[in-house]
Design a protein around this motif. Sequence first.
Motif, PDB file in Angstrom:
ATOM      1  N   ASP A 269       0.876  -1.092  -0.026  1.00  0.00           N
ATOM      2  CA  ASP A 269       0.055   0.132   0.047  1.00  0.00           C
ATOM      3  C   ASP A 269       0.796   1.287   0.058  1.00  0.00           C
ATOM      4  OD1 ASP A 269      -2.323  -1.543   0.009  1.00  0.00           O
ATOM      5  OD2 ASP A 269      -2.802  -1.385   1.969  1.00  0.00           O
ATOM      6  N   ARG A 270       2.234   1.176   0.232  1.00  0.00           N
ATOM      7  CA  ARG A 270       3.127   2.147   0.341  1.00  0.00           C
ATOM      8  C   ARG A 270       3.796   2.324  -1.141  1.00  0.00           C
ATOM      9  NH1 ARG A 270       5.773   1.565   6.150  1.00  0.00           N
ATOM     10  NH2 ARG A 270       4.983  -0.749   5.955  1.00  0.00           N
ATOM     11  N   MET A 271       3.576   1.493  -1.916  1.00  0.00           N
ATOM     12  CA  MET A 271       4.437   1.474  -3.118  1.00  0.00           C
ATOM     13  C   MET A 271       3.785   2.388  -4.073  1.00  0.00           C
ATOM     14  SD  MET A 271       5.705  -2.212  -3.610  1.00  0.00           S
ATOM     15  CE  MET A 271       6.830  -3.305  -2.635  1.00  0.00           C
ATOM     16  N   GLN A 272       4.387   2.850  -5.011  1.00  0.00           N
ATOM     17  CA  GLN A 272       3.730   3.382  -6.133  1.00  0.00           C
ATOM     18  C   GLN A 272       3.306   2.042  -7.272  1.00  0.00           C
ATOM     19  OE1 GLN A 272       6.210   4.668  -9.766  1.00  0.00           O
ATOM     20  NE2 GLN A 272       5.124   6.653  -9.557  1.00  0.00           N
ATOM     21  N   HIS A 273       2.140   1.987  -7.327  1.00  0.00           N
ATOM     22  CA  HIS A 273       1.577   0.952  -8.074  1.00  0.00           C
ATOM     23  C   HIS A 273       1.992   0.782  -9.555  1.00  0.00           C
ATOM     24  CE1 HIS A 273      -1.456  -1.967  -9.749  1.00  0.00           C
ATOM     25  NE2 HIS A 273      -1.934  -2.202  -8.648  1.00  0.00           N
ATOM     26  N   ARG A 274       1.984  -0.499 -10.096  1.00  0.00           N
ATOM     27  CA  ARG A 274       2.560  -0.692 -11.570  1.00  0.00           C
ATOM     28  C   ARG A 274       1.656   0.391 -12.431  1.00  0.00           C
ATOM     29  NH1 ARG A 274       3.018  -6.484 -13.909  1.00  0.00           N
ATOM     30  NH2 ARG A 274       0.603  -6.204 -13.606  1.00  0.00           N
ATOM     31  N   ALA A 275       0.477   0.301 -12.292  1.00  0.00           N
ATOM     32  CA  ALA A 275      -0.453   1.173 -13.326  1.00  0.00           C
ATOM     33  C   ALA A 275       0.205   2.544 -13.283  1.00  0.00           C
ATOM     34  CB  ALA A 275      -1.949   1.050 -12.754  1.00  0.00           C
ATOM     35  N   ARG A 276       0.521   3.388 -11.906  1.00  0.00           N
ATOM     36  CA  ARG A 276       0.943   4.672 -11.940  1.00  0.00           C
ATOM     37  C   ARG A 276       2.182   4.800 -12.519  1.00  0.00           C
ATOM     38  NH1 ARG A 276       0.903   9.603 -13.256  1.00  0.00           N
ATOM     39  NH2 ARG A 276       1.836  10.864 -11.597  1.00  0.00           N
ATOM     40  N   LEU A 277       3.118   3.604 -12.286  1.00  0.00           N
ATOM     41  CA  LEU A 277       4.343   3.686 -13.005  1.00  0.00           C
ATOM     42  C   LEU A 277       4.313   3.718 -14.593  1.00  0.00           C
ATOM     43  CD1 LEU A 277       7.569   3.723 -13.070  1.00  0.00           C
ATOM     44  CD2 LEU A 277       7.200   1.191 -12.710  1.00  0.00           C
ATOM     45  N   TYR A 278       3.608   2.843 -15.017  1.00  0.00           N
ATOM     46  CA  TYR A 278       3.284   3.022 -16.415  1.00  0.00           C
ATOM     47  C   TYR A 278       2.587   4.133 -16.924  1.00  0.00           C
ATOM     48  CZ  TYR A 278       4.029  -2.094 -16.794  1.00  0.00           C
ATOM     49  OH  TYR A 278       4.617  -3.214 -16.783  1.00  0.00           O
ATOM     50  N   GLU A 279       1.880   4.957 -16.237  1.00  0.00           N
ATOM     51  CA  GLU A 279       1.208   6.264 -16.615  1.00  0.00           C
ATOM     52  C   GLU A 279       2.561   7.188 -16.585  1.00  0.00           C
ATOM     53  OE1 GLU A 279      -3.214   6.453 -14.481  1.00  0.00           O
ATOM     54  OE2 GLU A 279      -1.377   7.750 -13.551  1.00  0.00           O
ATOM     55  N   LEU A 280       3.253   7.324 -15.681  1.00  0.00           N
ATOM     56  CA  LEU A 280       4.635   8.041 -15.533  1.00  0.00           C
ATOM     57  C   LEU A 280       5.456   8.048 -17.065  1.00  0.00           C
ATOM     58  CD1 LEU A 280       5.638   8.698 -11.905  1.00  0.00           C
ATOM     59  CD2 LEU A 280       4.992  10.700 -13.755  1.00  0.00           C
ATOM     60  N   LEU A 281       5.482   6.732 -17.073  1.00  0.00           N
ATOM     61  CA  LEU A 281       6.390   6.317 -18.351  1.00  0.00           C
ATOM     62  C   LEU A 281       5.951   6.534 -19.672  1.00  0.00           C
ATOM     63  CD1 LEU A 281       7.858   2.665 -16.893  1.00  0.00           C
ATOM     64  CD2 LEU A 281       8.859   4.863 -17.090  1.00  0.00           C
ATOM     65  N   ARG A 282       4.729   6.912 -19.413  1.00  0.00           N
ATOM     66  CA  ARG A 282       3.726   6.931 -20.884  1.00  0.00           C
ATOM     67  C   ARG A 282       3.927   5.838 -21.715  1.00  0.00           C
ATOM     68  NH1 ARG A 282       5.498  12.367 -23.616  1.00  0.00           N
ATOM     69  NH2 ARG A 282       3.754  11.915 -24.840  1.00  0.00           N
ATOM     70  N   TYR A 283       3.688   4.640 -21.049  1.00  0.00           N
ATOM     71  CA  TYR A 283       3.725   3.372 -21.759  1.00  0.00           C
ATOM     72  C   TYR A 283       2.745   3.221 -22.775  1.00  0.00           C
ATOM     73  CZ  TYR A 283       5.026  -1.609 -21.456  1.00  0.00           C
ATOM     74  OH  TYR A 283       5.518  -2.890 -21.329  1.00  0.00           O
ATOM     75  N   GLU A 284       1.586   3.766 -22.623  1.00  0.00           N
ATOM     76  CA  GLU A 284       0.658   3.610 -23.826  1.00  0.00           C
ATOM     77  C   GLU A 284       0.944   4.681 -25.106  1.00  0.00           C
ATOM     78  OE1 GLU A 284      -2.615   2.355 -25.970  1.00  0.00           O
ATOM     79  OE2 GLU A 284      -1.909   1.481 -24.050  1.00  0.00           O
TER      80      GLU A 284
END
Length: 300
Positions: A269-284
């Motif tokens: 619960d204290r980690m940055q979620h993978r989904a949020r990491l992908y948002e920052l990385l502009r994965y899509e």
Amino acid sequence: MSVFSTVAPARRRHAFREALAAQKICRIPGAFSPLVARAIEQKGFEGVYISGAVVAADLALPDIGLTTLTEVAHRTHQIARVTNLPVLVDADTGFGEPMSAARTIVELEAAGAAGCHLEDQVNPKRCGHLDGKAVVPADEMIRRIGAAVSARQDENFVICARTDAAGIEGIDAAIERAKAYADAGADVIFTEALKDADDFKKFRDAVDTPLLANMTEFGKSELLSASQLESIGYNAVIYPVTTLRIAMGQVENALDDIAETGTQVEWLDRMQHRARLYELLRYEDFNVFDQKLFTYSKES
């Protein structure tokens, strides 16, 4: 569509000058990685700072002048390419004599920086909030500034002069140095290790040039808010090591728990979620970009 910065360095330099001239203070957190710079931009700050102490710490080195211009310029390029914000770089003493300071400007401009600051410490330098510092004669620093000003190719590249003299020669001497550095061509003055709001106000009242404040933790300066500094009349504030200290504090605490329990479950619960990491990385965005290239077919 660009998957990297969409604002050219020249436009970012112009934007940085405009921000420094505005009534609202320019808030510039430090980034210890390109990903942190991306987060700084998304959170609505006005600039990204690259701290010399952080570049050194990331290499597991103390801040005693051990990093090179090549290492700092490389990190600048890595960060500047992923953000649309102006990037301000800690260039220490210019990595040598005035000619070296001139080359520093050339390299940091080429790396995409919007500006940098040079300091008047003896080379090799020391952390500005530690004892045992020494400053060069003012005339030597004036030569550094002159070399830097003459070397820039973009007139909007901001050259900031930092003085460490307040804790060595006294605040009045630091004020005199600041005025001389501005006369030599410095666009902004950064006075290191002022103690409290009264010191910051005294400096503001005495110096006409735009001023930058350093709000680093565990140092000699009282931690003033951006609004306090803005009310005093400061134009910019940096938070140089904040993100690194927060991150490393959490890393060490988590490693302690994993070493004791053998699992990271309590930290989910204290980690940055993978989904949020992908948002920052502009994965899509990268996926879309890749698919457009992959499906491209040349018409016959």
